[in-house]
Design an enzyme around this catalytic site. Structure first.
Site, PDB file in Angstrom:
ATOM      1  N   SER A   8      21.407  30.037  51.621  1.00 25.24           N
ATOM      2  CA  SER A   8      22.428  30.935  52.540  1.00 25.24           C
ATOM      3  C   SER A   8      22.302  32.364  52.043  1.00 25.24           C
ATOM      4  CB  SER A   8      23.695  30.298  52.268  1.00 25.24           C
ATOM      5  OG  SER A   8      24.650  31.332  53.065  1.00 25.24           O
ATOM      6  N   HIS A  31      19.332  29.526  55.897  1.00 31.36           N
ATOM      7  CA  HIS A  31      20.640  29.432  56.371  1.00 31.36           C
ATOM      8  C   HIS A  31      21.457  30.650  56.647  1.00 31.36           C
ATOM      9  CE1 HIS A  31      23.868  26.360  56.932  1.00 31.36           C
ATOM     10  NE2 HIS A  31      24.589  27.162  56.309  1.00 31.36           N
ATOM     11  N   ASP A  33      25.063  31.697  57.970  1.00 28.92           N
ATOM     12  CA  ASP A  33      26.513  31.534  58.343  1.00 28.92           C
ATOM     13  C   ASP A  33      26.854  32.710  59.358  1.00 28.92           C
ATOM     14  OD1 ASP A  33      26.680  29.084  56.569  1.00 28.92           O
ATOM     15  OD2 ASP A  33      26.177  30.433  55.116  1.00 28.92           O
ATOM     16  N   MET A  35      30.235  33.420  61.037  1.00 24.12           N
ATOM     17  CA  MET A  35      31.908  33.270  60.936  1.00 24.12           C
ATOM     18  C   MET A  35      32.530  34.214  61.938  1.00 24.12           C
ATOM     19  SD  MET A  35      32.392  32.887  56.921  1.00 24.12           S
ATOM     20  CE  MET A  35      31.042  32.055  56.186  1.00 24.12           C
ATOM     21  N   HIS A  64      24.272  28.161  61.205  1.00 21.92           N
ATOM     22  CA  HIS A  64      25.611  27.510  61.307  1.00 21.92           C
ATOM     23  C   HIS A  64      26.656  28.270  61.809  1.00 21.92           C
ATOM     24  CE1 HIS A  64      28.538  25.904  57.986  1.00 21.92           C
ATOM     25  NE2 HIS A  64      28.922  25.478  59.062  1.00 21.92           N
ATOM     26  N   MET A  66      30.304  28.806  62.757  1.00 21.50           N
ATOM     27  CA  MET A  66      31.512  28.631  62.259  1.00 21.50           C
ATOM     28  C   MET A  66      32.249  29.562  63.270  1.00 21.50           C
ATOM     29  SD  MET A  66      31.233  28.465  58.191  1.00 21.50           S
ATOM     30  CE  MET A  66      29.540  29.200  58.077  1.00 21.50           C
ATOM     31  N   MET A 137      29.759  19.412  55.395  1.00 19.35           N
ATOM     32  CA  MET A 137      30.306  20.454  54.369  1.00 19.35           C
ATOM     33  C   MET A 137      30.941  19.835  53.362  1.00 19.35           C
ATOM     34  SD  MET A 137      29.949  23.229  56.189  1.00 19.35           S
ATOM     35  CE  MET A 137      30.334  24.257  54.675  1.00 19.35           C
ATOM     36  N   ASP A 175      26.359  21.429  52.476  1.00 19.19           N
ATOM     37  CA  ASP A 175      26.522  22.955  52.477  1.00 19.19           C
ATOM     38  C   ASP A 175      27.881  23.081  51.724  1.00 19.19           C
ATOM     39  OD1 ASP A 175      26.762  25.526  52.816  1.00 19.19           O
ATOM     40  OD2 ASP A 175      27.021  25.494  54.829  1.00 19.19           O
ATOM     41  N   GLY A 176      27.711  23.806  50.552  1.00 14.60           N
ATOM     42  CA  GLY A 176      28.694  24.201  49.641  1.00 14.60           C
ATOM     43  C   GLY A 176      28.708  23.784  48.318  1.00 14.60           C
ATOM     44  N   GLY A 177      28.539  24.663  47.222  1.00 20.58           N
ATOM     45  CA  GLY A 177      28.784  24.397  45.769  1.00 20.58           C
ATOM     46  C   GLY A 177      27.533  23.749  45.474  1.00 20.58           C
ATOM     47  N   GLY A 197      23.774  29.064  48.368  1.00 13.11           N
ATOM     48  CA  GLY A 197      23.850  30.413  48.587  1.00 13.11           C
ATOM     49  C   GLY A 197      23.898  30.921  47.294  1.00 13.11           C
TER      50      GLY A 197
HETATM   51  C1  DX5 Z   1      30.511  28.352  53.686  1.00 13.23           C
HETATM   52  C2  DX5 Z   1      28.824  28.671  54.068  1.00 13.23           C
HETATM   53  C3  DX5 Z   1      27.878  28.167  53.041  1.00 13.23           C
HETATM   54  C4  DX5 Z   1      28.085  29.219  51.875  1.00 13.23           C
HETATM   55  C5  DX5 Z   1      27.628  28.404  50.808  1.00 13.23           C
HETATM   56  O1  DX5 Z   1      31.061  28.447  54.793  1.00 13.23           O
HETATM   57  O2  DX5 Z   1      28.610  27.645  55.122  1.00 13.23           O
HETATM   58  O3  DX5 Z   1      26.464  28.338  53.657  1.00 13.23           O
HETATM   59  O4  DX5 Z   1      27.315  30.448  52.113  1.00 13.23           O
HETATM   60  O5  DX5 Z   1      27.738  29.088  49.695  1.00 13.23           O
HETATM   61  P1  DX5 Z   1      27.545  28.245  48.050  1.00 13.23           P
HETATM   62  O6  DX5 Z   1      26.226  27.827  48.059  1.00 13.23           O
HETATM   63  O7  DX5 Z   1      27.683  29.634  47.396  1.00 13.23           O
HETATM   64  O8  DX5 Z   1      28.505  27.389  48.090  1.00 13.23           O
HETATM   65 ZN    ZN Z   2      26.722  27.169  55.985  1.00 13.42          ZN
END
Ligand code: DX5
Ligand code: ZN
Length: 216
Positions: A8, A31, A33, A35, A64, A66, A137, A175-177, A197
């Site tokens: 990301s 990826h 993001d 927002m 992605h 959002m 997510m 996606d996430g963590g 990310g």
């Molecule tokens: C969060 C995003 C993710 C984010 C993930 O809203 O959709 O793509 O960048 O970041 P990490 O990998 O640091 O959790």
């Molecule tokens: Zn994302």
């Protein structure tokens, strides 16, 4: 299973995006993001940035969204250079999410849906046969650097079963963590595309980190 890594760029240096995208050339997708400050509290990047990075990489852009009412912008993100466009099922009515998917397909691009942590796997059912990717997510969307939610793995397992039965070509992304410790957990549950990310951009050796996430 062939595991794909989608770093990301939310965790990249926005003043040096071209350099930071070049650094992930061994990955599978970029990826992106997007927002809007309404669907999620944060504002990140939009159409001009997708357009600007498109010629800098041969990797597919996994965008992605959002944003609320993603059908309004789906065609523009395709035209800006997205290869995969994913829309949150929570972002509009099912009819309008379907319209977004049709719009993306009409542009010859891959369409996906995204489920927030509190959204049940069943919300994917109306779209299961019509998408190329489902994104689960594993944090609340909006920010990078949050902690992986292991209780999402039941949802991933359920979706993997449904995908294998009804649309086996569909990809299942998380996606996430995601980091070297949590990636195997998500893969074991059935994910085949891992977004990361901070785990990628925070690594001293990015290609080595991408390989570690892939499990080789
Ligand atoms: C969060 C995003 C993710 C984010 C993930 O809203 O959709 O793509 O960048 O970041 P990490 O990998 O640091 O959790
Ligand atoms: Zn994302």
């Amino acid at each position: 299973m062939n595991i794909k890594i989608a770093p990301s760029i939310l965790s990249a240096d926005f003043a040096n995006l071209q350099r930071d995208i070049a650094r992930i050339s061994t990955a599978d997708y970029v990826h992106v993001d997007v927002m809007d400050g309404i669907f999620v509290p944060n504002i990140s990047i939009g159409l001009p940035v997708v357009r600007a990075i498109r010629p800098t990489t041969q990797l597919p852009l996994d965008v992605h969204l959002m944003i609320v009412q993603p059908a309004r912008y789906a065609a523009q993100f395709c035209d800006a250079g997205a290869d995969i466009v994913t829309c949150h099922v929570e972002a509009d009515t099912p009819e309008n999410i379907r319209l977004a998917i049709e719009t993306i397909h009409a542009r010859g691009k891959r369409a996906g849906i995204v489920l927030k942590p509190n959204t049940r796997a069943e919300a994917a059912l109306p779209f299961l046969e019509d998408v190329e990717l489902i994104l689960v997510m594993t944090v609340e969307p909006g920010f990078g650097g949050q902690k992986f939610m292991p209780d999402m793995m039941d949802k991933v397992r359920t979706l993997r079963r449904w995908i294998d039965a009804r649309n086996p070509a569909c990809e299942l992304e998380v996606d996430g963590g995601i980091d070297p410790a949590t990636a195997p957990v998500a893969v074991e549950a059935g994910a085949n595309v891992l977004v990361a990310g901070s785990a990628v951009y925070g690594a001293a050796d990015i290609p080595a980190r991408i390989a570690a996430l892939r499990g080789c």
